[in-house]
Write an enzyme that holds these catalytic residues in place. Structure first.
Site, PDB file in Angstrom:
ATOM      1  N   LYS A  80      16.569  47.414  46.166  1.00  0.00           N
ATOM      2  CA  LYS A  80      17.402  46.513  45.373  1.00  0.00           C
ATOM      3  C   LYS A  80      16.559  46.077  44.178  1.00  0.00           C
ATOM      4  O   LYS A  80      15.323  46.134  44.231  1.00  0.00           O
ATOM      5  CB  LYS A  80      17.783  45.290  46.229  1.00  0.00           C
ATOM      6  CG  LYS A  80      18.998  44.556  45.756  1.00  0.00           C
ATOM      7  CD  LYS A  80      20.268  45.029  46.435  1.00  0.00           C
ATOM      8  CE  LYS A  80      21.460  44.211  45.960  1.00  0.00           C
ATOM      9  NZ  LYS A  80      22.688  44.560  46.634  1.00  0.00           N
ATOM     10  N   VAL A 185      37.670  42.925  47.350  1.00  0.00           N
ATOM     11  CA  VAL A 185      37.810  43.392  48.731  1.00  0.00           C
ATOM     12  C   VAL A 185      38.951  42.648  49.431  1.00  0.00           C
ATOM     13  O   VAL A 185      39.788  43.250  50.114  1.00  0.00           O
ATOM     14  CB  VAL A 185      36.493  43.199  49.523  1.00  0.00           C
ATOM     15  CG1 VAL A 185      36.661  43.701  50.956  1.00  0.00           C
ATOM     16  CG2 VAL A 185      35.345  43.920  48.847  1.00  0.00           C
TER      17      VAL A 185
HETATM   18  P1  NAD Z   1      34.878  39.290  44.186  1.00  0.00           P
HETATM   19  O1  NAD Z   1      34.032  38.461  43.291  1.00  0.00           O
HETATM   20  O2  NAD Z   1      35.845  40.238  43.591  1.00  0.00           O
HETATM   21  O3  NAD Z   1      35.688  38.369  45.205  1.00  0.00           O
HETATM   22  C1  NAD Z   1      35.235  37.167  45.698  1.00  0.00           C
HETATM   23  C2  NAD Z   1      36.419  36.214  45.717  1.00  0.00           C
HETATM   24  O4  NAD Z   1      35.983  34.990  46.306  1.00  0.00           O
HETATM   25  C3  NAD Z   1      36.950  35.878  44.333  1.00  0.00           C
HETATM   26  O5  NAD Z   1      38.357  36.036  44.304  1.00  0.00           O
HETATM   27  C4  NAD Z   1      36.555  34.418  44.137  1.00  0.00           C
HETATM   28  O6  NAD Z   1      37.502  33.704  43.334  1.00  0.00           O
HETATM   29  C5  NAD Z   1      36.560  33.928  45.559  1.00  0.00           C
HETATM   30  N1  NAD Z   1      35.770  32.707  45.762  1.00  0.00           N
HETATM   31  C6  NAD Z   1      34.669  32.278  45.109  1.00  0.00           C
HETATM   32  N2  NAD Z   1      34.266  31.107  45.590  1.00  0.00           N
HETATM   33  C7  NAD Z   1      35.119  30.775  46.592  1.00  0.00           C
HETATM   34  C8  NAD Z   1      35.232  29.684  47.483  1.00  0.00           C
HETATM   35  N3  NAD Z   1      34.380  28.659  47.443  1.00  0.00           N
HETATM   36  N4  NAD Z   1      36.222  29.704  48.413  1.00  0.00           N
HETATM   37  C9  NAD Z   1      37.107  30.724  48.464  1.00  0.00           C
HETATM   38  N5  NAD Z   1      37.060  31.781  47.626  1.00  0.00           N
HETATM   39  C10 NAD Z   1      36.089  31.805  46.699  1.00  0.00           C
HETATM   40  O7  NAD Z   1      33.843  40.065  45.156  1.00  0.00           O
HETATM   41  P2  NAD Z   1      34.149  41.304  46.084  1.00  0.00           P
HETATM   42  O8  NAD Z   1      33.656  42.527  45.407  1.00  0.00           O
HETATM   43  O9  NAD Z   1      35.546  41.248  46.572  1.00  0.00           O
HETATM   44  O10 NAD Z   1      33.138  41.014  47.282  1.00  0.00           O
HETATM   45  C11 NAD Z   1      33.407  39.993  48.221  1.00  0.00           C
HETATM   46  C12 NAD Z   1      32.210  39.839  49.141  1.00  0.00           C
HETATM   47  O11 NAD Z   1      31.975  41.071  49.813  1.00  0.00           O
HETATM   48  C13 NAD Z   1      30.898  39.489  48.433  1.00  0.00           C
HETATM   49  O12 NAD Z   1      30.123  38.682  49.287  1.00  0.00           O
HETATM   50  C14 NAD Z   1      30.238  40.841  48.265  1.00  0.00           C
HETATM   51  O13 NAD Z   1      28.821  40.726  48.177  1.00  0.00           O
HETATM   52  C15 NAD Z   1      30.650  41.536  49.541  1.00  0.00           C
HETATM   53  N6  NAD Z   1      30.673  42.994  49.442  1.00  0.00           N
HETATM   54  C16 NAD Z   1      31.491  43.606  48.550  1.00  0.00           C
HETATM   55  C17 NAD Z   1      31.517  44.985  48.488  1.00  0.00           C
HETATM   56  C18 NAD Z   1      32.421  45.707  47.525  1.00  0.00           C
HETATM   57  O14 NAD Z   1      32.645  46.910  47.692  1.00  0.00           O
HETATM   58  N7  NAD Z   1      33.001  45.024  46.552  1.00  0.00           N
HETATM   59  C19 NAD Z   1      30.706  45.762  49.343  1.00  0.00           C
HETATM   60  C20 NAD Z   1      29.894  45.096  50.274  1.00  0.00           C
HETATM   61  C21 NAD Z   1      29.881  43.710  50.306  1.00  0.00           C
END
Ligand code: NAD
Length: 357
Positions: A80, A185
């Site tokens: 990373k 997601v």
């Molecule tokens: P994203 O930023 O698109 O989605 C996160 C969502 O959480 C947003 O809609 C945001 O408005 C919301 N949010 C922020 N603060 C909040 C709160 N206090 N309460 C409720 N909702 C809140 O991110 P993502 O790509 O969908 O990823 C989501 C999680 O999954 C992250 O932790 C990321 O590290 C993990 N992840 C994502 C992937 C991927 O393929 N995108 C892969 C592995 C892990």
């Protein structure tokens, strides 16, 4: 700053500190393990208090990628990188070109991609200085947005948990609370769950996104803090890390905790606390590996949807084995996953050392 003595150092193979006066670049690249192949993991740009905070972050994240990649049985290791976000105005293009040069200096030992605070465009700038970049928006084997595949992995894994926790072979009528439902997601996951007949409870700070999901799937919108204490079967954290913590652990009523967010447990001990409360916890890095599985197609130079699907089935099987061991041995699932990951990395290292000898 201590490096070798750092609690998260964990025998990292390489830690590169890269600076560039002209662009203000201050980056750290952590290569935890190349036992299974080049270390792969995203680049995060963040405003850190100091370089100690940046080092701690990169070491933890890099180790986490090793565990995630080995559990998904991928031909890559774990690494990373972090960039300490320069203060004030800075030339983004030049900064990422300089970052690309730092990546290039590792001769393919580390492959980068986007993470928090870094966009696909930033990676295109880094690509000008190094070929060791994936997650690009365009190109021969571009794998595109990994979120749908992450969501599919979470959905499949959630079914495994529900089968064990509720004795149900499908998700129809199962009540699921999604935190971060409007995210990349979360929204795809909501779609899978609605299609499977689950009853959805959703929260997010993005009100418009929630309204959209309500209209599409008839989901019930709940408050940001209300999500923890709902009388549901499954809690799916898909927003933030550390949401399973001393403040929430006694509030959560769901039997199953299965979501996409990284580092859901505020500390490793929270896994034991969940188990003591009779909960089934799907270790986050096992469940959310769909995204990196998707990216590996790009590293291999050709994107094969069938191969991706077979890896998602592997994810389900691995999760099932972890939960069975947890049940049989009465030990927390997160610790079992960590142990398996460490053993697999050591085994791969031994094989590699034997080959070199
Ligand atoms: P994203 O930023 O698109 O989605 C996160 C969502 O959480 C947003 O809609 C945001 O408005 C919301 N949010 C922020 N603060 C909040 C709160 N206090 N309460 C409720 N909702 C809140 O991110 P993502 O790509 O969908 O990823 C989501 C999680 O999954 C992250 O932790 C990321 O590290 C993990 N992840 C994502 C992937 C991927 O393929 N995108 C892969 C592995 C892990």
């Amino acid at each position: 700053m201590s490096v070798f003595e750092h609690v998260a150092f964990d025998n990292h193979e390489r830690v590169l500190f890269a600076t560039d006066d002209k662009t203000g670049l201050k980056a750290i690249i952590g290569v935890h393990s190349t036992a299974s192949g080049p270390a792969c993991g995203g680049c995060r740009m963040w405003t850190y208090d100091d370089s100690n905070a940046a080092l701690t972050d990169v070491l933890r994240l890099s180790q986490g990628m090793s565990y995630k990649n080995i559990m998904a049985d991928l031909p890559i290791g774990g690494g990373k990188s972090v960039i300490m976000k320069p203060e004030g105005h800075f030339d983004r293009v030049a900064l990422f070109e300089a970052f690309g040069r730092a990546v290039e200096s590792l001769n393919g030992m580390y492959i980068t991609a986007e993470d928090v605070g870094v966009s696909p465009d930033d990676m295109m700038y880094a690509r000008r200085s190094t070929a060791h970049v994936v997650g690009l928006p365009e190109g021969k084997a571009a794998s595109g947005d990994p979120s749908p595949v992450t969501a599919e992995g979470v959905f499949r894994g959630m079914k495994v948990c529900v089968e064990r926790g509720l004795g149900k072979s499908d998700l129809s009528g199962v009540k699921v609370a999604i935190q971060g439902a409007a995210g990349h997601v979360g929204a795809y996951l909501a779609g899978h769950l609605a299609e499977a007949g689950a009853e959805l409870f959703i929260t997010d700070i993005n009100e418009a996104g929630l309204q959209d999901l309500k209209a599409k799937h008839g989901a019930t919108i709940v408050g940001l803090d209300e999500i923890y204490g709902l009388d549901v079967d499954v809690f799916a954290p898909c927003a933030l890390g550390a949401v399973i913590n001393p403040d929430t652990i006694d509030v959560i009523r769901a039997k199953v905790i299965a979501g996409a967010a990284n580092n859901q447990l505020a500390s490793r001990e929270m896994g034991a606390e969940l188990q003591r409360r009779g909960k089934i916890y799907a270790p986050d890095y096992v469940l959310n590996a769909g995204g990196i599985i998707n990216v590996v197609g790009e590293i291999q130079g050709s994107y094969e949807p069938e191969w991706v699907r077979s890896k998602l089935v592997g994810l389900e099987n691995t999760l099932g084995e972890i939960l069975d061991m947890s049940d049989k041995e009465g030990r927390p699932s997160n610790l079992i996953a960590d142990e398996i990951a460490r053993t697999r990395i050591e085994d791969k290292k031994s094989v590699k050392e034997t080959e070199i000898a």
